[in-house]
Scaffold this motif. Structure first.
Motif, short mmCIF file in Angstrom:
data_model
loop_
_atom_site.label_atom_id
_atom_site.label_comp_id
_atom_site.label_asym_id
_atom_site.label_seq_id
_atom_site.Cartn_x
_atom_site.Cartn_y
_atom_site.Cartn_z
N PHE A 16 1.24 -1.02 -0.36
CA PHE A 16 0.23 0.16 0.01
C PHE A 16 1.13 1.51 0.14
N ALA A 17 1.45 0.98 0.55
CA ALA A 17 2.61 2.17 0.87
C ALA A 17 3.48 2.77 -0.67
N GLY A 18 2.96 1.81 -0.95
CA GLY A 18 3.70 2.07 -2.88
C GLY A 18 3.40 2.19 -3.79
N MET A 19 2.13 1.74 -3.85
CA MET A 19 0.97 2.19 -4.97
C MET A 19 0.38 3.78 -5.25
N ALA A 20 0.01 3.56 -6.12
CA ALA A 20 -0.49 4.91 -6.39
C ALA A 20 -1.63 5.00 -6.46
N ARG A 21 -2.76 6.41 -6.42
CA ARG A 21 -3.43 6.39 -5.61
C ARG A 21 -4.67 6.13 -7.23
N GLY A 22 -5.34 5.20 -6.27
CA GLY A 22 -6.18 4.41 -8.48
C GLY A 22 -6.04 3.96 -8.43
N ALA A 23 -4.90 3.28 -8.49
CA ALA A 23 -4.14 1.71 -8.51
C ALA A 23 -5.11 0.52 -7.60
N LEU A 34 -7.17 3.21 -2.88
CA LEU A 34 -7.14 2.67 -3.83
C LEU A 34 -8.09 1.91 -3.67
N GLY A 35 -8.16 0.98 -5.15
CA GLY A 35 -9.17 -0.10 -5.30
C GLY A 35 -9.25 -1.35 -4.05
N TYR A 36 -9.31 -2.02 -3.55
CA TYR A 36 -8.95 -3.40 -2.88
C TYR A 36 -10.43 -4.64 -3.25
N VAL A 37 -9.60 -5.44 -4.49
CA VAL A 37 -11.20 -6.69 -4.84
C VAL A 37 -10.35 -8.02 -4.06
N ASP A 38 -11.14 -8.55 -3.00
CA ASP A 38 -11.18 -9.86 -2.47
C ASP A 38 -11.34 -11.15 -3.68
N ALA A 39 -10.71 -11.67 -4.51
CA ALA A 39 -10.82 -12.99 -5.54
C ALA A 39 -10.06 -13.92 -5.02
N PRO A 40 -10.42 -14.72 -4.07
CA PRO A 40 -9.76 -16.15 -3.77
C PRO A 40 -10.32 -16.77 -4.76
N VAL A 41 -9.13 -17.59 -5.22
CA VAL A 41 -9.36 -18.92 -5.75
C VAL A 41 -9.85 -20.55 -5.49
N SER A 42 -10.23 -20.91 -7.18
CA SER A 42 -10.25 -22.47 -6.49
C SER A 42 -10.22 -23.55 -8.16
N ALA A 56 -17.00 -0.93 -10.03
CA ALA A 56 -15.93 -0.41 -10.99
C ALA A 56 -14.36 -1.12 -10.45
N ASP A 57 -14.53 -0.55 -9.16
CA ASP A 57 -12.47 -2.23 -8.66
C ASP A 57 -12.30 -3.50 -9.62
N ASP A 83 -14.26 -4.18 -12.28
CA ASP A 83 -14.55 -3.92 -13.65
C ASP A 83 -12.97 -4.09 -14.62
N ARG A 84 -12.01 -2.95 -13.85
CA ARG A 84 -11.26 -2.20 -13.56
C ARG A 84 -10.16 -3.91 -14.40
N ALA A 85 -10.55 -4.87 -12.88
CA ALA A 85 -9.51 -6.28 -12.37
C ALA A 85 -9.69 -6.99 -13.36
N ALA A 86 -11.15 -7.54 -14.05
CA ALA A 86 -11.51 -8.62 -14.26
C ALA A 86 -10.68 -8.87 -15.48
N PRO A 87 -10.49 -8.01 -16.33
CA PRO A 87 -9.53 -8.25 -17.47
C PRO A 87 -8.10 -8.56 -17.68
#
Length: 288
Positions: A83-90, A115-123, A143-144, A146-150
């Motif tokens: 989080f300390a290294g990420m730019a606003r909006g990442a 920052l945006g945040y998406v919890d995305a566990p996998v199986s 919105a977060d 929609d940006r991350a899914a691709p």
């Protein structure tokens, strides 16, 4: 193509980050054991960084796949955290299976930092990660997501938003609850077939075509029959996941009697020295 960082290069993260690179994304990796980062960059190119903060600098998306709640906090927070290294909006995308509580805690910290945040566990296990065929269950703002899914699509068979932050982790709990009972039932079925003197492969060929069929039956019956348990998702990690399920079930007032029982069976497997065996090792309690 996006600038990305990937934090954690275990049996899941190593191939997932590789799929990002293969899709054309610029990838920077971080791993607490630098040797894995060396191996990853030797195979896939990109670059590695000595801290999560440095890995995250300049990245539009930062993915993580680490061990547990404390590991996730460590790579996110503090002066060397992502989080300390990420730019606003990442956007930070967490593929770790963790509690919904730490997810909401970190999502709040991310939001305060812009920052945006998406919890995305996998199986899908190690094979799903290697083949880019994971099921990804997500929680977060639309919105977060929609940006991350691709970007997530590089290693996903299906990727779906299940609701707000935490919904992805709650869905993963449903997944682990379902798997626990299924693997135990399959173990009992195969052990019964062995003791009855039946040909396990022929039994599975017949019953897998009916209501008893499952992915686990088709893909794991032969190795379970042979006592081979080296397919990636370890019993130790399953017990971690089931403890999250059981704690959350208590908080929700949801009864999980079979899950609680199977968790104890996995404890027996650990006592047999099988903590690093994969989850199909439940059959070992019945046949050894």
């Amino acid at each position: 193509m996006a600038g990305t960082a990937f934090l954690g290069l275990g049996v899941m993260g190593f191939p997932m980050a590789g799929h990002l690179a293969a899709a054309g994304h610029a990838v920077t990796v971080f791993n607490r054991s630098p040797g894995k980062a060396d191996a990853w960059t030797a195979r896939h190119g990109g670059r590695q960084a000595p801290t999560p903060r440095e890995a995250a600098q300049g990245a539009e998306f930062v993915m993580a796949c680490v061990g547990n709640d404390d590991d996730l906090r460590q790579v996110c927070l503090g002066p060397d955290g992502a989080f300390a290294g990420m730019a606003r909006g990442a956007v930070f995308v967490d593929h770790t299976t963790v509690s919904a509580e730490v997810t909401r805690e970190l999502a709040q910290a991310a939001g305060q930092a812009g920052l945006g945040y998406v919890d995305a566990p996998v199986s899908g296990g190690q094979a799903g990660a290697e083949n880019g065929q994971l099921s990804v269950m997500c929680g977060g703002a639309q919105a977060d997501y929609d940006r991350a899914a691709p970007v997530i699509d590089a290693y996903a068979r299906i990727c779906r938003r299940m609701g707000d932050v935490g919904a992805g982790q709650m869905t993963k709990m449903c997944n682990q609850i379902a798997i626990a009972g299924l693997v135990q039932a399959l173990s009992e079925s195969l052990a019964f077939a062995q003791k009855a003197g039946l040909d396990v492969s022929e039994v599975v060929e017949v019953i897998s075509q009916g209501a008893a069929g499952s992915w686990q039956m088709v893909n794991r019956h032969a190795t379970m029959d042979r006592g081979e348990f080296d397919h990636g998702f370890a019993v130790d990690w399953m017990r971690k996941d089931l403890s999250i399920c059981l704690r959350t079930g208590d908080a929700l007032g949801a009864a999980l009697p079979v899950t609680a029982l199977v968790d104890q069976f996995y404890k027996d497997v650990q006592a047999m020295g099988g903590g690093r065996w994969d989850t199909s090792a439940l059959i070992a309690r019945l046949t050894r």
